[in-house]
Design an enzyme around this catalytic site. Structure first.
Site, mmCIF file in Angstrom:
data_model
loop_
_atom_site.group_PDB
_atom_site.id
_atom_site.type_symbol
_atom_site.label_atom_id
_atom_site.label_comp_id
_atom_site.label_asym_id
_atom_site.label_seq_id
_atom_site.Cartn_x
_atom_site.Cartn_y
_atom_site.Cartn_z
ATOM 1 N N CYS A 79 0.826 -1.209 0.000
ATOM 2 C CA CYS A 79 0.000 0.000 0.000
ATOM 3 C C CYS A 79 0.864 1.264 0.000
ATOM 4 O O CYS A 79 1.489 1.562 -1.013
ATOM 5 C CB CYS A 79 -0.998 -0.045 1.161
ATOM 6 S SG CYS A 79 -2.279 1.199 1.005
ATOM 7 N N HIS A 204 -3.748 -5.170 -0.087
ATOM 8 C CA HIS A 204 -3.260 -5.712 1.189
ATOM 9 C C HIS A 204 -3.309 -7.241 1.159
ATOM 10 O O HIS A 204 -4.377 -7.812 1.386
ATOM 11 C CB HIS A 204 -4.137 -5.196 2.337
ATOM 12 C CG HIS A 204 -3.910 -3.761 2.631
ATOM 13 N ND1 HIS A 204 -3.024 -3.314 3.585
ATOM 14 C CD2 HIS A 204 -4.425 -2.652 2.064
ATOM 15 C CE1 HIS A 204 -3.017 -2.000 3.605
ATOM 16 N NE2 HIS A 204 -3.861 -1.562 2.681
ATOM 17 N N GLU A 206 -2.333 -9.271 3.317
ATOM 18 C CA GLU A 206 -2.682 -9.779 4.657
ATOM 19 C C GLU A 206 -4.171 -9.674 4.939
ATOM 20 O O GLU A 206 -4.658 -10.175 5.947
ATOM 21 C CB GLU A 206 -1.860 -9.044 5.726
ATOM 22 C CG GLU A 206 -2.285 -7.631 6.081
ATOM 23 C CD GLU A 206 -1.901 -6.545 5.069
ATOM 24 O OE1 GLU A 206 -1.521 -6.885 3.945
ATOM 25 O OE2 GLU A 206 -2.005 -5.350 5.423
ATOM 26 N N ASP A 258 -23.619 -8.621 15.985
ATOM 27 C CA ASP A 258 -23.988 -7.718 17.079
ATOM 28 C C ASP A 258 -23.606 -8.429 18.377
ATOM 29 O O ASP A 258 -24.065 -9.549 18.627
ATOM 30 C CB ASP A 258 -25.496 -7.448 17.071
ATOM 31 C CG ASP A 258 -25.935 -6.583 15.889
ATOM 32 O OD1 ASP A 258 -25.057 -6.081 15.164
ATOM 33 O OD2 ASP A 258 -27.150 -6.414 15.701
ATOM 34 N N ASP A 450 -28.442 4.652 12.096
ATOM 35 C CA ASP A 450 -29.604 3.883 12.575
ATOM 36 C C ASP A 450 -30.876 4.688 12.333
ATOM 37 O O ASP A 450 -31.439 5.292 13.252
ATOM 38 C CB ASP A 450 -29.460 3.614 14.087
ATOM 39 C CG ASP A 450 -28.262 2.737 14.409
ATOM 40 O OD1 ASP A 450 -27.961 1.835 13.622
ATOM 41 O OD2 ASP A 450 -27.629 2.963 15.467
HETATM 42 O O1 1PR Z 1 -23.551 4.410 18.966
HETATM 43 O O2 1PR Z 1 -21.182 4.398 18.270
HETATM 44 O O3 1PR Z 1 -21.868 3.231 20.332
HETATM 45 O O4 1PR Z 1 -22.495 2.361 18.116
HETATM 46 C C1 1PR Z 1 -23.428 1.391 18.477
HETATM 47 C C2 1PR Z 1 -23.570 0.452 17.317
HETATM 48 O O5 1PR Z 1 -24.390 -0.644 17.729
HETATM 49 C C3 1PR Z 1 -24.250 1.087 16.123
HETATM 50 O O6 1PR Z 1 -23.585 0.666 14.937
HETATM 51 C C4 1PR Z 1 -25.662 0.520 16.130
HETATM 52 O O7 1PR Z 1 -26.144 0.313 14.818
HETATM 53 C C5 1PR Z 1 -25.468 -0.817 16.840
HETATM 54 N N1 1PR Z 1 -26.639 -1.226 17.635
HETATM 55 C C6 1PR Z 1 -27.042 -0.656 18.791
HETATM 56 N N2 1PR Z 1 -28.105 -1.344 19.263
HETATM 57 C C7 1PR Z 1 -28.373 -2.324 18.398
HETATM 58 C C8 1PR Z 1 -29.432 -3.334 18.520
HETATM 59 O O8 1PR Z 1 -29.622 -4.163 17.623
HETATM 60 N N3 1PR Z 1 -30.167 -3.286 19.611
HETATM 61 N N4 1PR Z 1 -27.388 -3.069 16.322
HETATM 62 C C9 1PR Z 1 -27.451 -2.257 17.364
HETATM 63 C C10 1PR Z 1 -27.485 -2.671 15.098
HETATM 64 C C11 1PR Z 1 -28.027 -3.519 13.127
HETATM 65 C C12 1PR Z 1 -27.192 -4.215 12.181
HETATM 66 C C13 1PR Z 1 -27.760 -5.590 11.909
HETATM 67 C C14 1PR Z 1 -28.430 -5.399 10.594
HETATM 68 C C15 1PR Z 1 -28.619 -6.658 9.827
HETATM 69 N N5 1PR Z 1 -27.603 -3.797 14.409
HETATM 70 O O9 1PR Z 1 -25.899 -4.265 12.546
HETATM 71 O O10 1PR Z 1 -26.721 -6.444 11.957
HETATM 72 O O11 1PR Z 1 -29.682 -4.756 10.784
HETATM 73 O O12 1PR Z 1 -29.488 -7.501 10.465
HETATM 74 P P1 1PR Z 1 -30.392 -8.504 9.650
HETATM 75 O O13 1PR Z 1 -29.580 -8.954 8.471
HETATM 76 O O14 1PR Z 1 -30.625 -9.644 10.580
HETATM 77 O O15 1PR Z 1 -31.629 -7.778 9.270
HETATM 78 P P2 1PR Z 1 -22.288 3.669 18.986
#
Ligand code: 1PR
Length: 611
Positions: A79, A204, A206, A258, A450
């Site tokens: 890179c 990259h 790696e 998550d 979100d």
């Molecule tokens: O605010 O900087 O501390 O970041 C928190 C992070 O955690 C953010 O990226 C936020 O989107 C994520 N988050 C917070 N609460 C939740 C929760 O689910 N209760 N998850 C959450 C977000 C959404 C996606 C999920 C997709 C695909 N999750 O990551 O994986 O919607 O899902 P699917 O394919 O099953 O539909 P900060």
């Protein structure tokens, strides 16, 4: 002895991990003298050209590095380690490079076809490499010696690129140097160079899965000095410079995990529906009351447990995920730096997974219980050291864009609705996005959005500030006749803010983010497919790559999210660069390979790596 030159600008842990995994030993360069002791030298440059050259000079490495290269001993750059070999770069005008290879590195153009088409800069993702050169240093003559697939076999591997600047391939200057070329949009650039003892890649290895490890193995296994006179071009250098009708960049499939502690205190992968990660109400409940993402309160239900984070992530790597993202979804409750399990989780993942890793959750300015301030950049530093390639910022990005608008108003730009037009005076330089982007490059900063739909009733009006974000349901769809806009939330959907997705996406681009991870609270865990209207709204609002997320229920949903309206253009032209899914992969409803073979059979470029 193999030495690695680290000037402290990013994730070099993955490279160290790959070398160890391949069974080789190495030492870090600690002083200019080490460069004389080295028998092999690897320079994994990360970050930006200017700071890299500055650091090389400040540490007294520049001359010993040139002497090392002139000595004929094997040298490999990655890179920025490739770019510093050139005479200079437009990224840092006036800062001389090492001057080993002729030419100046310059930036990709975001515009194609006389400005009619756009492409995202940085180039972020997996692209092919066309092998242009071979060598014969005894025995068979073939490109496999460099670790690339044999061009005669017709096989093509994909490699992971992340860069805004590139060395454009110029046949008259680079015929001696070109090893492979790669095309992004219509631009053909040097994706690897080789001459005698000098080998360097723009991508990259790696982070390029098994194909990248093969390449590293080939270089690490080579016994010594390589004679440039035994190298031979395989293709006509002028022909190589002519762009093909379509580039080789693939659509990326991202597996997302998550992560949070369950009620027993174990770190688990969980998965919500509209961000509610607890089992349905008919599962065993207690009388404890918890706040839900919807803002309501309910009896405490068990956190869904879908597996162990590193085991699951490793499975996705082996199944061909192009990237793996870990989101610490309860990070808003504590200081990330005290959340040591996330750091050790990342370290363990980086030792086994050789594709890009993103970590999100809690990347923000915080204060330790003893009062020590921890700027967001320090939190990010710890994650990059632990093996992250990108950090993802959620709630803090919303606050930063709110502040950006407030400063614009103070600076006389209150009538201006577009943050990309805000002047530099509106920037503080202090937000996490800005500081991390400055230190590690925009490509290392993802903003996770979100959003939630806000429906507009008959006779209701939407504030002028959100006018660019209003969408109407498509005829014939379940949304026909409805109108809504997308409101951003913080704390995992627990709190609404008065910022819409277009303002946020453009605002974070202005602040220096390099990619958007676009979730949808309405679609999360629904299996109904991605919210294509939301995806298009954001894709058209920014120039940086976008990852569509939330709602994938089967392989065809990925075809839907990548398909372009104009059938005369190559499949995937102008649509989002990547799509992310969680639930369908965790529940084994659809494999990553199913997604990719479906995409390939629909004419999309994808990376399918033999397991
Ligand atoms: O605010 O900087 O501390 O970041 C928190 C992070 O955690 C953010 O990226 C936020 O989107 C994520 N988050 C917070 N609460 C939740 C929760 O689910 N209760 N998850 C959450 C977000 C959404 C996606 C999920 C997709 C695909 N999750 O990551 O994986 O919607 O899902 P699917 O394919 O099953 O539909 P900060």
């Amino acid at each position: 002895m193999l030495y690695l030159l680290d000037y402290g600008a990013g994730n070099v842990r993955s490279l160290a991990n790959s070398i160890t995994k391949l069974g080789f030993e190495f030492k870090w360069v600690q002083s200019p003298e080490d460069l004389q002791k080295a028998d092999k030298l690897l320079f994994p440059g990360v970050g930006a050209f200017g700071p890299a050259m500055q650091s090389i000079r400040d540490k007294g490495y520049a001359e010993p590095l040139k002497q090392y290269i002139a000595s004929g001993k094997p040298y490999m750059g990655i890179c920025i380690g490739l770019q510093t070999l050139f005479e200079g770069s437009d990224e840092a005008p006036g800062v001389p490079g090492l001057g080993v290879v002729p030419g100046i590195v310059s930036s990709f153009s975001p515009f194609e076809n006389d400005g009619k088409d756009k492409k995202s800069v940085p180039q972020m993702g997996w692209n092919t490499a066309k092998v242009v050169k071979t060598r014969n240093d005894g025995g068979d003559e073939d490109a496999i010696k460099y670790g690339f697939p044999d061009p005669k076999s017709g096989e093509q591997s994909h490699y992971y690129f992340v860069h805004s600047y590139r060395a454009q391939y110029q046949p008259d200057k680079h015929a001696d140097w070109v090893l492979t070329t790669t095309q992004y949009g219509s631009e053909v650039f040097l994706s690897s160079i080789q001459r005698g003892n000098v080998f360097a890649t723009q991508f990259h290895p790696e982070k390029s899965g098994r194909a990248g490890l093969e390449l590293l193995r080939a270089w690490l296994s080579h016994p010594g000095t390589i004679d440039a006179s035994k190298e031979r071009l395989l293709l006509d250098p002028q022909q190589v410079a002519v762009p093909q009708p379509r580039d080789g960049l693939t659509k990326r499939i991202v597996a997302c995990l998550d992560v949070r502690s369950n009620d027993d205190g174990d770190l688990v992968v969980t998965k919500g529906e509209s961000y509610d990660v607890r089992e349905k109400a008919d599962a065993p409940a207690s009388t404890e009351v918890v706040a839900e993402a919807s803002g309501s309160s309910s009896p405490k239900r068990k956190v869904r447990n879908l597996g162990k984070p590193v085991d699951l992530a490793t499975r996705y790597y082996l199944e061909g995920a192009d990237e793996v993202t870990f989101l610490n979804i309860t990070s808003f409750r504590s200081c990330a730096l005290q959340d040591q399990p996330m750091l050790s989780l990342l370290e363990a993942a980086a030792a086994k997974i050789f594709v890009p890793l993103t970590i999100g959750g809690g990347i923000k300015d915080s204060v330790d219980p003893d009062g020590t301030p921890r700027p967001a950049k320090e939190v990010a530093d710890a994650y990059f050291r632990a093996g992250a390639d990108k950090v993802s910022i959620g709630s803090e990005a919303v606050y930063a864009v709110e502040e950006l608008y407030a400063r614009a108003a103070q600076n006389g730009q209150q009538g201006e609705l577009d943050p990309l037009k805000f002047s530099d005076a509106c920037l503080t330089g202090k937000t996490g996005i800005e500081t991390i982007s400055k230190g590690y490059g925009a490509q290392a900063v993802v903003v996770s959005i979100d959003p939630r739909r806000v429906y507009v009733g008959q006779g209701e009006t939407v504030a002028a500030a959100h006018a660019a974000c209003v969408v109407e349901g498509i005829k014939g769809s379940e949304d026909e006749g409805k109108k809504w806009w997308y409101r951003c939330t913080v704390k995992g959907g627990r709190e609404d803010r008065d910022v819409d997705v277009v303002q946020l996406a453009r605002g974070v681009q202005r602040l220096g983010a390099g990619e958007v991870l676009l979730n949808s609270i309405d679609r999360d865990g629904s299996n109904k497919g991605f919210d294509r209207q939301l995806v298009d709204l954001v894709r058209n609002a920014v120039d940086i790559p976008v990852i569509a997320s939330s709602g994938a229920g089967n392989a065809d949903h990925f075809v839907d999210v990548f398909a372009n309206a104009d059938a005369s253009k190559p499949q995937g032209d102008g649509t989002v660069e990547a799509a992310l899914a969680a639930g369908i992969f965790h529940r084994n409803e659809c494999s990553i390979n199913d997604v990719k073979t479906t995409l390939a059979s629909n004419g999309f470029n994808v990376r399918i790596e033999a397991v």
